[in-house]
Design an enzyme around this catalytic site. Structure first.
Site, PDB file in Angstrom:
ATOM      1  N   LYS A 187       0.696  -0.996   0.155  1.00  0.00           N
ATOM      2  CA  LYS A 187      -0.170   0.114  -0.068  1.00  0.00           C
ATOM      3  C   LYS A 187       0.806   1.415   0.209  1.00  0.00           C
ATOM      4  CE  LYS A 187      -4.044  -2.783   2.120  1.00  0.00           C
ATOM      5  NZ  LYS A 187      -4.363  -3.008   3.749  1.00  0.00           N
ATOM      6  N   GLN A 203      -4.560  -1.586   9.480  1.00  0.00           N
ATOM      7  CA  GLN A 203      -4.441  -2.956   8.693  1.00  0.00           C
ATOM      8  C   GLN A 203      -4.749  -3.552   9.778  1.00  0.00           C
ATOM      9  OE1 GLN A 203      -3.004  -3.684   6.121  1.00  0.00           O
ATOM     10  NE2 GLN A 203      -3.646  -5.346   6.155  1.00  0.00           N
ATOM     11  N   ASP A 220     -10.894   3.255   4.565  1.00  0.00           N
ATOM     12  CA  ASP A 220     -11.346   1.196   4.139  1.00  0.00           C
ATOM     13  C   ASP A 220     -12.814   1.762   3.890  1.00  0.00           C
ATOM     14  OD1 ASP A 220      -9.257  -0.313   3.767  1.00  0.00           O
ATOM     15  OD2 ASP A 220      -8.361  -0.166   6.038  1.00  0.00           O
TER      16      ASP A 220
END
Length: 300
Positions: A61, A105, A128
């Site tokens: 990422k 994460q 997200d």
């Protein structure tokens, strides 16, 4: 001479190529923002602990950000960080004007409550798409979330860019996780598909999947969906990434999806490979969300 049906092969949906196209579109818009406003989008990537797979995803990422000109803010916290300190860090990022997206994460270590952490992320920076307000709006007719979750958004983008119609079609989603199964079924519903969710308590999943014009497989079970479960000509999006032992590989394993690719590709009309299907799209959508978040703030 007519070809026998067994000669039919599905069109492979090349997620890598589609993601590259999207990434170049994003890079161009980032350059634009930078030239017009002297600002670039910023993404904070927070990782807790040293899980190998999580480290790999996070590095991917961060590297992707650099490639399109998005500034990445790296926050690496120790495995034993307490929940309060993690949430304090999230609040700092919420109030940092250079950060337009915050990604924590998952999974988090056992001693940290995931719900508390995700709920602490500002809805305006929830790239997200996991904040309960964003998921809630996704579930409601006539409401638009600020961000869609990256993997589900990537699945629909693959269908759209492959010219696959969703409206009025029968879609079956295999799996009901908060990260993929549930939100992708809500997105398909918003796009006017008729949606069925298949999960671990479903009776005769094969019969249900056989009815589907579109199959989204997100169960986390290697090669669970067989070729004869697929309706001829259906579009199959395989979200699964499962490691199976393979002594012939240097790593000792290879990645396979939730769909038996060798069988299904003889029946389906369209199919995504694993790897190289949904995976690259997830990262591309994260970059897209970050850019969109920045555009809402910069130049307003």
């Amino acid at each position: 001479l007519m070809a026998s049906p067994s000669d039919q092969t599905a069109k492979i949906i090349d997620g890598k190529a589609i993601a590259n196209t999207i990434r170049s579109e994003i890079a161009e818009e980032v350059r634009d923002l930078s030239e017009k406003h002297g600002k670039v989008p910023g993404l904070a990537v927070v990782i807790v602990g040293v899980r190998k797979d999580s480290q790999t995803y996070v590095n991917m990422k961060r590297k992707a950000c650099a490639e399109v000109g998005i500034k990445s803010f790296d926050v690496d916290l120790p495995e034993d960080v307490c929940e309060a300190d993690l949430i304090t860090k999230v609040h700092e990022l919420n109030s940092d004007p250079e950060v337009h997206g915050i990604l924590v994460q998952l999974p988090l270590p056992k001693h940290i409550n995931e719900e508390n952490v995700l709920g602490a992320i500002s809805i305006d920076k929830d790239v997200d798409g996991f904040h309960p307000l964003n998921i809630g709006k996704l579930a409601m007719k006539g409401r638009e979330p600020l961000f869609l979750p990256c993997t589900p958004k990537g699945c629909l983008e693959l269908l759209a860019r492959s010219g696959i119609k969703i409206k009025g079609q029968r879609a079956v989603v295999v799996g009901r996780s908060n990260i993929v199964g549930l939100p992708v079924s809500l997105l398909l519903l918003k796009a006017d598909a008729t949606v069925t969710t298949v999960h671990s308590h479903t009776k005769d999943p094969a019969a249900i999947i056989r009815e589907a014009d579109i199959v989204i497989a997100a169960a986390g079970q290697a090669c669970m969906i067989k070729g004869n479960w697929i309706k001829p000509g259906a579009a199959v999006i395989d979200v699964g990434t499962n490691a199976v032992n393979d002594p012939s590989r240097k790593s000792g394993y290879r990645l396979v999806g939730d769909v038996d690719f060798a069988e299904a590709s003889k029946v389906a009309g369209f199919i995504t490979p694993v790897p190289g299907g949904v995976g690259p799209m997830t990262v591309a959508m994260l970059l897209r969300n970050t850019l969109d978040g920045a555009k809402r703030v910069i130049g307003q």
